[in-house]
Design a protein around this motif. Structure first.
Motif, PDB file in Angstrom:
ATOM      1  N   LEU A 115      -0.793  -6.818   7.966  1.00 45.39           N
ATOM      2  CA  LEU A 115      -1.638  -6.844   6.771  1.00 45.39           C
ATOM      3  C   LEU A 115      -0.934  -6.352   5.510  1.00 45.39           C
ATOM      4  CD1 LEU A 115      -4.960  -5.368   8.258  1.00 45.39           C
ATOM      5  CD2 LEU A 115      -4.331  -7.778   8.018  1.00 45.39           C
ATOM      6  N   GLN A 116       0.271  -5.861   5.630  1.00 49.29           N
ATOM      7  CA  GLN A 116       0.938  -5.224   4.489  1.00 49.29           C
ATOM      8  C   GLN A 116       1.376  -6.231   3.433  1.00 49.29           C
ATOM      9  OE1 GLN A 116       4.191  -2.918   6.053  1.00 49.29           O
ATOM     10  NE2 GLN A 116       2.860  -1.613   7.293  1.00 49.29           N
ATOM     11  N   THR A 117       1.338  -5.795   2.182  1.00 54.00           N
ATOM     12  CA  THR A 117       1.987  -6.552   1.112  1.00 54.00           C
ATOM     13  C   THR A 117       3.458  -6.149   1.077  1.00 54.00           C
ATOM     14  OG1 THR A 117       1.526  -4.840  -0.531  1.00 54.00           O
ATOM     15  CG2 THR A 117      -0.120  -6.603  -0.267  1.00 54.00           C
ATOM     16  N   GLU A 118       4.248  -6.938   0.391  1.00 59.01           N
ATOM     17  CA  GLU A 118       5.670  -6.610   0.298  1.00 59.01           C
ATOM     18  C   GLU A 118       5.868  -5.277  -0.413  1.00 59.01           C
ATOM     19  OE1 GLU A 118       9.915  -8.410  -1.362  1.00 59.01           O
ATOM     20  OE2 GLU A 118       8.097  -9.652  -1.377  1.00 59.01           O
ATOM     21  N   ALA A 119       5.125  -5.045  -1.492  1.00 59.51           N
ATOM     22  CA  ALA A 119       5.295  -3.800  -2.246  1.00 59.51           C
ATOM     23  C   ALA A 119       4.913  -2.587  -1.400  1.00 59.51           C
ATOM     24  CB  ALA A 119       4.453  -3.846  -3.518  1.00 59.51           C
ATOM     25  N   TYR A 120       3.836  -2.698  -0.642  1.00 63.42           N
ATOM     26  CA  TYR A 120       3.414  -1.594   0.224  1.00 63.42           C
ATOM     27  C   TYR A 120       4.465  -1.340   1.305  1.00 63.42           C
ATOM     28  CZ  TYR A 120       0.547   1.136   3.492  1.00 63.42           C
ATOM     29  OH  TYR A 120       0.070   2.121   4.335  1.00 63.42           O
ATOM     30  N   ALA A 121       4.963  -2.418   1.920  1.00 58.27           N
ATOM     31  CA  ALA A 121       5.979  -2.264   2.959  1.00 58.27           C
ATOM     32  C   ALA A 121       7.233  -1.605   2.404  1.00 58.27           C
ATOM     33  CB  ALA A 121       6.315  -3.624   3.566  1.00 58.27           C
ATOM     34  N   ARG A 122       7.647  -2.021   1.214  1.00 56.60           N
ATOM     35  CA  ARG A 122       8.853  -1.440   0.626  1.00 56.60           C
ATOM     36  C   ARG A 122       8.648   0.036   0.278  1.00 56.60           C
ATOM     37  NH1 ARG A 122      12.937  -4.916  -0.623  1.00 56.60           N
ATOM     38  NH2 ARG A 122      12.456  -7.150  -0.375  1.00 56.60           N
ATOM     39  N   ALA A 123       7.427   0.415  -0.080  1.00 60.07           N
ATOM     40  CA  ALA A 123       7.145   1.833  -0.322  1.00 60.07           C
ATOM     41  C   ALA A 123       7.326   2.630   0.966  1.00 60.07           C
ATOM     42  CB  ALA A 123       5.729   2.008  -0.856  1.00 60.07           C
ATOM     43  N   LEU A 124       6.915   2.049   2.087  1.00 61.24           N
ATOM     44  CA  LEU A 124       7.120   2.715   3.374  1.00 61.24           C
ATOM     45  C   LEU A 124       8.601   2.778   3.721  1.00 61.24           C
ATOM     46  CD1 LEU A 124       4.265   1.146   5.549  1.00 61.24           C
ATOM     47  CD2 LEU A 124       4.254   3.338   4.356  1.00 61.24           C
ATOM     48  N   PHE A 125       9.314   1.687   3.480  1.00 57.30           N
ATOM     49  CA  PHE A 125      10.752   1.676   3.778  1.00 57.30           C
ATOM     50  C   PHE A 125      11.485   2.718   2.944  1.00 57.30           C
ATOM     51  CE2 PHE A 125      10.249  -3.135   4.697  1.00 57.30           C
ATOM     52  CZ  PHE A 125       9.812  -2.858   5.985  1.00 57.30           C
ATOM     53  N   HIS A 141      -9.046   6.470   4.763  1.00 54.39           N
ATOM     54  CA  HIS A 141      -8.052   7.279   4.051  1.00 54.39           C
ATOM     55  C   HIS A 141      -6.723   6.562   3.870  1.00 54.39           C
ATOM     56  CE1 HIS A 141      -6.959   8.600   8.281  1.00 54.39           C
ATOM     57  NE2 HIS A 141      -5.782   8.294   7.793  1.00 54.39           N
ATOM     58  N   LEU A 142      -6.483   5.464   4.614  1.00 56.87           N
ATOM     59  CA  LEU A 142      -5.245   4.702   4.424  1.00 56.87           C
ATOM     60  C   LEU A 142      -5.181   4.114   3.022  1.00 56.87           C
ATOM     61  CD1 LEU A 142      -4.967   2.783   7.826  1.00 56.87           C
ATOM     62  CD2 LEU A 142      -3.954   4.970   7.173  1.00 56.87           C
ATOM     63  N   PHE A 143      -6.330   3.820   2.450  1.00 53.08           N
ATOM     64  CA  PHE A 143      -6.392   3.289   1.090  1.00 53.08           C
ATOM     65  C   PHE A 143      -6.495   4.425   0.068  1.00 53.08           C
ATOM     66  CE2 PHE A 143      -8.273   0.254   4.026  1.00 53.08           C
ATOM     67  CZ  PHE A 143      -7.543  -0.891   3.762  1.00 53.08           C
ATOM     68  N   ARG A 144      -7.202   5.470   0.418  1.00 53.88           N
ATOM     69  CA  ARG A 144      -7.374   6.599  -0.504  1.00 53.88           C
ATOM     70  C   ARG A 144      -6.054   7.308  -0.773  1.00 53.88           C
ATOM     71  NH1 ARG A 144     -12.272   5.788  -2.904  1.00 53.88           N
ATOM     72  NH2 ARG A 144     -13.980   5.665  -1.386  1.00 53.88           N
ATOM     73  N   ARG A 145      -5.111   7.218   0.158  1.00 59.11           N
ATOM     74  CA  ARG A 145      -3.827   7.896  -0.038  1.00 59.11           C
ATOM     75  C   ARG A 145      -3.031   7.289  -1.177  1.00 59.11           C
ATOM     76  NH1 ARG A 145      -1.763   7.764   5.061  1.00 59.11           N
ATOM     77  NH2 ARG A 145      -2.604   9.852   5.446  1.00 59.11           N
ATOM     78  N   CYS A 146      -3.252   6.016  -1.466  1.00 61.07           N
ATOM     79  CA  CYS A 146      -2.537   5.311  -2.543  1.00 61.07           C
ATOM     80  C   CYS A 146      -1.023   5.332  -2.334  1.00 61.07           C
ATOM     81  CB  CYS A 146      -2.888   5.906  -3.903  1.00 61.07           C
ATOM     82  SG  CYS A 146      -4.508   5.423  -4.510  1.00 61.07           S
ATOM     83  N   THR A 147      -0.597   4.975  -1.141  1.00 59.57           N
ATOM     84  CA  THR A 147       0.836   4.893  -0.858  1.00 59.57           C
ATOM     85  C   THR A 147       1.523   3.952  -1.837  1.00 59.57           C
ATOM     86  OG1 THR A 147       0.484   5.331   1.500  1.00 59.57           O
ATOM     87  CG2 THR A 147       2.547   4.234   0.879  1.00 59.57           C
ATOM     88  N   GLU A 202      -1.279   0.864  -8.477  1.00 56.31           N
ATOM     89  CA  GLU A 202      -1.141  -0.580  -8.619  1.00 56.31           C
ATOM     90  C   GLU A 202      -0.825  -1.244  -7.284  1.00 56.31           C
ATOM     91  OE1 GLU A 202      -1.503  -4.182 -10.016  1.00 56.31           O
ATOM     92  OE2 GLU A 202      -1.997  -2.364 -11.148  1.00 56.31           O
ATOM     93  N   ILE A 203       0.060  -0.618  -6.508  1.00 56.76           N
ATOM     94  CA  ILE A 203       0.395  -1.163  -5.186  1.00 56.76           C
ATOM     95  C   ILE A 203      -0.837  -1.157  -4.294  1.00 56.76           C
ATOM     96  CG2 ILE A 203       1.659  -0.623  -3.054  1.00 56.76           C
ATOM     97  CD1 ILE A 203       4.068   0.043  -4.753  1.00 56.76           C
ATOM     98  N   THR A 204      -1.633  -0.093  -4.383  1.00 57.70           N
ATOM     99  CA  THR A 204      -2.839  -0.002  -3.566  1.00 57.70           C
ATOM    100  C   THR A 204      -3.869  -1.027  -3.997  1.00 57.70           C
ATOM    101  OG1 THR A 204      -2.453   2.364  -3.215  1.00 57.70           O
ATOM    102  CG2 THR A 204      -4.669   1.530  -2.770  1.00 57.70           C
ATOM    103  N   ARG A 205      -4.015  -1.236  -5.311  1.00 57.28           N
ATOM    104  CA  ARG A 205      -4.952  -2.237  -5.808  1.00 57.28           C
ATOM    105  C   ARG A 205      -4.580  -3.629  -5.288  1.00 57.28           C
ATOM    106  NH1 ARG A 205      -4.090  -1.520 -10.717  1.00 57.28           N
ATOM    107  NH2 ARG A 205      -5.692   0.075 -11.085  1.00 57.28           N
ATOM    108  N   SER A 215      -4.642   4.480  12.124  1.00 51.92           N
ATOM    109  CA  SER A 215      -5.038   5.678  11.373  1.00 51.92           C
ATOM    110  C   SER A 215      -3.878   6.268  10.581  1.00 51.92           C
ATOM    111  CB  SER A 215      -5.574   6.745  12.334  1.00 51.92           C
ATOM    112  OG  SER A 215      -4.582   7.088  13.301  1.00 51.92           O
ATOM    113  N   ARG A 216      -2.687   5.647  10.655  1.00 46.00           N
ATOM    114  CA  ARG A 216      -1.495   6.214  10.009  1.00 46.00           C
ATOM    115  C   ARG A 216      -1.102   5.434   8.765  1.00 46.00           C
ATOM    116  NH1 ARG A 216       2.297   5.276  14.945  1.00 46.00           N
ATOM    117  NH2 ARG A 216       1.317   3.271  14.474  1.00 46.00           N
ATOM    118  N   VAL A 217      -0.859   4.147   8.932  1.00 45.29           N
ATOM    119  CA  VAL A 217      -0.478   3.272   7.819  1.00 45.29           C
ATOM    120  C   VAL A 217      -1.174   1.931   8.018  1.00 45.29           C
ATOM    121  CG1 VAL A 217       1.781   4.345   7.436  1.00 45.29           C
ATOM    122  CG2 VAL A 217       1.579   2.415   9.028  1.00 45.29           C
TER     123      VAL A 217
END
Length: 280
Positions: A122-132, A173-179, A183-186, A115-117
């Motif tokens: 399942l993460q893509t590299e771009a999504y993971a780097r946004a978290l980092f 909401h993990l997708f709706r947040r658009c972290t 483009e990264i979310t898409r 429910s958090r991230v």
């Protein structure tokens, strides 16, 4: 029993580390103190003398069964359980998560509610780097590279273990947040749809419109070992707990099973993901 940093399951002959060598030395010292050969000790704990040797030489990560059986065979002093808490060999993973990551490698089934991230598997590299990039205290470039390399290595499990069942329940909401941005979310959603085509991967979305469900107390991770033993893992901001008590694990399995009926079906989840992708 709920244990913080419980040792996990490993396989093969990994690169040794100070913690593995230290644990092995403790096992060897206690075995010799009790006047047991490796073969005799192996018979008591249910492992071959070669496995015992690998553990004692710091070449093999001992699994939960080994630690518990060794404790019983060597006097139940608690020394091995305590030493096992400090085992680790994989850089880039939080120390408290390494035990669980080791158990993932041999699990026959993994169940994840998040429910958090988006879960690391399942993460893509771009999504993971946004978290980092958002991490506090900030990570330097080298730390980010190490963490991504470790995460990418874990993700190979999805394709390298086709006989392991992976199921995920993810909040909408993990997708709706658009972290990281639209483009990264898409790209993340496209990646999710590709993974859902694998026979051993099931992804369900928990819709935001559902007023209540069985997982409101927080994320859940569950796994089943080749010996058909079940464990759970619960993680917070600065630490994690590996749960081995059968009653506690059963409760979490019960909640997860209820959530699978409360979330969207696999087909409807894929449809919602495609809709969200189109909205971006």
């Amino acid at each position: 029993m709920v244990v913080d940093g419980q040792v996990g399951t490993g396989s093969g002959e990994p690169e040794s580390s100070d913690s593995l060598r230290t644990f092995g030395a403790v096992v060897q010292a206690l075995r010799e103190f009790n006047g047991l050969s490796r073969e005799e000790f192996g018979g008591l704990v249910g492992f071959s003398k070669h496995t015992v040797a690998s553990v004692e030489l710091g070449r093999r990560m001992p699994d939960v069964d080994f630690v518990e059986a060794a404790e019983g065979a060597l006097g139940n002093t608690g020394a091995l359980r305590r030493a096992a808490e400090f085992l680790g060999r994989q850089p880039g993973l939080a120390a408290w998560f390494r035990r669980w990551a080791a158990m993932e490698k041999t699990a026959i089934a993994l169940y994840t509610y998040e429910s958090r991230v988006i879960p690391g598997l399942l993460q893509t590299e771009a999504y993971a780097r946004a978290l980092f990039d958002a991490r506090l205290p900030p990570l330097d470039d080298q730390e980010i590279e190490i963490q991504w390399a470790a995460r990418a290595e874990r993700q190979k499990l999805l394709r390298n273990r086709p006989n392991t069942a992976f199921t995920f329940i993810l909040e909408e909401h993990l997708f709706r947040r658009c972290t990281g941005g639209a483009e990264i979310t898409r790209t993340l959603i496209e990646h999710m749809l590709e993974l859902s085509d694998l026979r051993n991967v099931e992804i369900q979305v928990m819709p935001t419109v559902r007023e209540s469900h069985a997982g409101l107390a927080g994320p859940i991770q569950l796994l089943e070992t080749p010996a058909n033993k079940c464990f759970a893992y619960c993680e917070g901001q600065r630490g994690g707990l590996l749960v081995s008590d059968p009653t506690e694990v059963s409760i979490l399995h019960m909640r997860y099973a209820r959530m699978r009926s409360q979330a969207l079906s696999i087909e409807d989840s894929a449809s919602l993901l495609r809709q969200m992708r189109g909205d971006l």
